[in-house]
Design an enzyme around this catalytic site. Structure first.
Site, PDB file in Angstrom:
ATOM      1  N   ASP A  29      35.539  36.308  46.288  1.00 20.92           N
ATOM      2  CA  ASP A  29      35.545  37.079  45.022  1.00 20.92           C
ATOM      3  C   ASP A  29      34.447  36.731  44.021  1.00 20.92           C
ATOM      4  O   ASP A  29      34.696  36.685  42.806  1.00 20.92           O
ATOM      5  CB  ASP A  29      36.909  36.925  44.326  1.00 20.92           C
ATOM      6  CG  ASP A  29      38.068  37.434  45.182  1.00 20.92           C
ATOM      7  OD1 ASP A  29      37.815  37.942  46.285  1.00 20.92           O
ATOM      8  OD2 ASP A  29      39.222  37.307  44.746  1.00 20.92           O
ATOM      9  N   LYS A 134      40.393  43.014  49.377  1.00 22.61           N
ATOM     10  CA  LYS A 134      41.777  42.531  49.335  1.00 22.61           C
ATOM     11  C   LYS A 134      42.459  42.981  48.043  1.00 22.61           C
ATOM     12  O   LYS A 134      41.876  42.888  46.971  1.00 22.61           O
ATOM     13  CB  LYS A 134      41.796  40.996  49.464  1.00 22.61           C
ATOM     14  CG  LYS A 134      41.088  40.239  48.359  1.00 22.61           C
ATOM     15  CD  LYS A 134      40.996  38.775  48.736  1.00 22.61           C
ATOM     16  CE  LYS A 134      40.537  37.873  47.636  1.00 22.61           C
ATOM     17  NZ  LYS A 134      41.308  37.837  46.407  1.00 22.61           N
ATOM     18  N   VAL A 162      35.753  31.970  43.499  1.00 22.23           N
ATOM     19  CA  VAL A 162      36.532  31.905  42.258  1.00 22.23           C
ATOM     20  C   VAL A 162      37.844  32.678  42.410  1.00 22.23           C
ATOM     21  O   VAL A 162      37.914  33.637  43.166  1.00 22.23           O
ATOM     22  CB  VAL A 162      35.720  32.473  41.086  1.00 22.23           C
ATOM     23  CG1 VAL A 162      34.482  31.633  40.853  1.00 22.23           C
ATOM     24  CG2 VAL A 162      35.333  33.933  41.283  1.00 22.23           C
ATOM     25  N   CYS A 167      42.593  32.618  43.542  1.00 23.49           N
ATOM     26  CA  CYS A 167      42.295  33.215  44.852  1.00 23.49           C
ATOM     27  C   CYS A 167      41.825  32.208  45.901  1.00 23.49           C
ATOM     28  O   CYS A 167      42.118  32.372  47.092  1.00 23.49           O
ATOM     29  CB  CYS A 167      41.300  34.354  44.681  1.00 23.49           C
ATOM     30  SG  CYS A 167      42.053  35.742  43.805  1.00 23.49           S
ATOM     31  N   GLN A 207      48.461  14.431  49.702  1.00 19.94           N
ATOM     32  CA  GLN A 207      49.425  14.250  50.797  1.00 19.94           C
ATOM     33  C   GLN A 207      48.747  14.313  52.164  1.00 19.94           C
ATOM     34  O   GLN A 207      49.205  14.974  53.091  1.00 19.94           O
ATOM     35  CB  GLN A 207      50.529  15.310  50.713  1.00 19.94           C
ATOM     36  CG  GLN A 207      51.257  15.304  49.367  1.00 19.94           C
ATOM     37  CD  GLN A 207      52.396  16.278  49.346  1.00 19.94           C
ATOM     38  OE1 GLN A 207      53.309  16.198  50.168  1.00 19.94           O
ATOM     39  NE2 GLN A 207      52.353  17.225  48.423  1.00 19.94           N
TER      40      GLN A 207
HETATM   41  N1  TIU Z   1      39.782  35.978  42.431  1.00 27.77           N
HETATM   42  C1  TIU Z   1      40.723  35.501  41.633  1.00 27.77           C
HETATM   43  O1  TIU Z   1      40.907  34.290  41.507  1.00 27.77           O
HETATM   44  N2  TIU Z   1      41.481  36.417  40.899  1.00 27.77           N
HETATM   45  C2  TIU Z   1      42.025  36.147  39.680  1.00 27.77           C
HETATM   46  O2  TIU Z   1      42.694  36.992  39.092  1.00 27.77           O
HETATM   47  N3  TIU Z   1      41.761  34.914  39.155  1.00 27.77           N
HETATM   48  C3  TIU Z   1      42.092  34.466  37.901  1.00 27.77           C
HETATM   49  O3  TIU Z   1      41.901  33.282  37.646  1.00 27.77           O
HETATM   50  N4  TIU Z   1      42.600  35.298  37.022  1.00 27.77           N
END
Ligand code: TIU
Length: 225
Positions: A29, A134, A162, A167, A207
């Site tokens: 993403d 996705k 990110v 995600c 862990q």
């Molecule tokens: N790609 C992803 O992490 N989607 C989100 O909505 N992340 C947030 O931190 N909001």
């Protein structure tokens, strides 16, 4: 490189050994909607500049992967233009005056085909690199990612992108349950919240590596030489 063609990377909780023939770089993403002002990330109330430090390390890692001809897969979170794959609960979450599917400066927010939904120029996919669209946070939910990985014989993943605790974390958990080993280079992932980034990584490697391994791009790139 080890004598059998595998590569060992210093990592936590212990070293990560992978076979480059069966290991893909999975970039989660890295879209304008999350990294640039006016998109989904900002709509949620976040400072999107927090994520920009991830671009340069991802660029270096992507260049190294491409130079060696290894598998690269990109993902994008987003929805069909008719919003048919958008759960009503996700649409109304946050009680924001602007929500998914509404018009913003980069087109309709988190909608496939819009400018904001696209991957940032610095990491733009090349022909032959799979792009997974996705609808959820995890890259396996309602996508053909698992089929693509199985068809290509991929068993291990280097997961970047990110955000770390949303995600990336969800995808690493989904991958772990499907039998994949995941290595997460810490500087190639980012969060709008530094403490969530740190904890997101700790959760992966705790862990005995409950979901996977954590290293960083400098260490990983050095291991490739
Ligand atoms: N790609 C992803 O992490 N989607 C989100 O909505 N992340 C947030 O931190 N909001």
């Amino acid at each position: 490189m080890n004598i059998d063609g595998t590569i060992t990377v210093p990592a936590e909780p212990y070293e990560f050994t992978f076979n480059p023939e069966t290991c893909a770089l999975l970039i989660i993403d890295m879209q304008r909607d999350f990294l640039e002002p006016g998109g989904f990330g900002e709509m949620l109330g976040n400072d999107v500049s927090q994520l920009r430090s991830t671009i340069e390390p991802n660029k270096k890692l992507l260049a190294a992967w491409r130079a060696r001809g290894w598998s690269v897969i990109h993902t994008r979170e987003g929805h069909r233009p008719d919003l048919g794959c958008l759960p009503p609960a996700k649409k109304i979450r946050g009680r924001s005056p602007t929500s998914i599917g509404d018009h913003g400066p980069m087109g309709r927010i988190l909608v496939r085909g819009e400018e904001g939904h696209d991957i940032i120029q610095e990491l733009y996919p090349k022909f032959g690199e799979a792009v997974i669209d996705k609808p959820g946070k995890g890259a396996f939910y309602a996508t053909d990612l698992h089929a693509i990985l199985m068809n290509r014989g991929i068993k291990q993943l280097v997961v970047t992108g990110v955000t770390t605790e949303v995600c990336v974390n969800t995808t690493v958990r989904e991958a772990n349950d499907r039998g994949y080993d995941c290595l997460v280079p810490s500087d190639c992932c980012g969060s709008y919240y530094p403490e969530f980034h740190e904890m997101g990584l700790k959760m992966i490697k705790a862990q005995g590596g409950i979901f996977g391994w954590v290293s960083d791009s400098t260490t990983l790139l050095a291991a490739l030489e």
